[in-house]
Design a protein around this motif. Structure first.
Motif: not given
Length: 125
Positions: A28-51
């Motif tokens: 399953e491939v996850l990719q950051p969306k434009n709104e996630d395209d910052s260090i803070f956004g990436i960290l939040k995405l990782i915490q939410q999605e738990k890849p």
């Protein structure tokens, strides 16, 4: 259970190729969306999605992948996250020193990437 991979890459062609390859291999491939395209956004995405694993380019437009790697490693709840860094320049030592589990030099063969991903994820267990 499907293995989740977060792909952090700013080359759109590479994203399309890797996404297709990884999905074909059953990930399953996850990719950051434009709104996630910052260090803070990436960290939040990782915490939410738990890849299970992050595949990240070192040289990104918005920030340096090694800086993001440092930020990830500072988060206690992300300590076990597996991360493979990639670059067209051999910055293997810098990536490993920053906490990467592995490094792959571009251009790479698809089979080599899949093998490294599977080996890195297996270390998790």
């Amino acid at each position: 259970m499907t293995t989740k991979l977060l792909l952090i890459e700013d080359d759109h062609t590479m994203v399309a190729l890797l996404g297709t390859l990884l999905r074909f291999e059953g990930f399953e491939v996850l990719q950051p969306k434009n709104e996630d395209d910052s260090i803070f956004g990436i960290l939040k995405l990782i915490q939410q999605e738990k890849p299970n694993l992050v595949l990240m380019d070192v040289h990104l437009r918005q920030y340096n992948g090694i800086d993001l790697l440092h930020q990830i490693r500072q988060e206690k709840e992300l300590a076990g996250l597996r991360i493979i860094m990639s670059s067209g320049m051999d910055v293997r030592e810098e990536c490993r020193d920053a906490g990467a589990d592995d490094f792959i030099l571009k251009p790479f063969m698809p089979d080599d990437l899949i093998k490294r991903i599977r080996e890195t994820i297996a270390k998790e267990q």
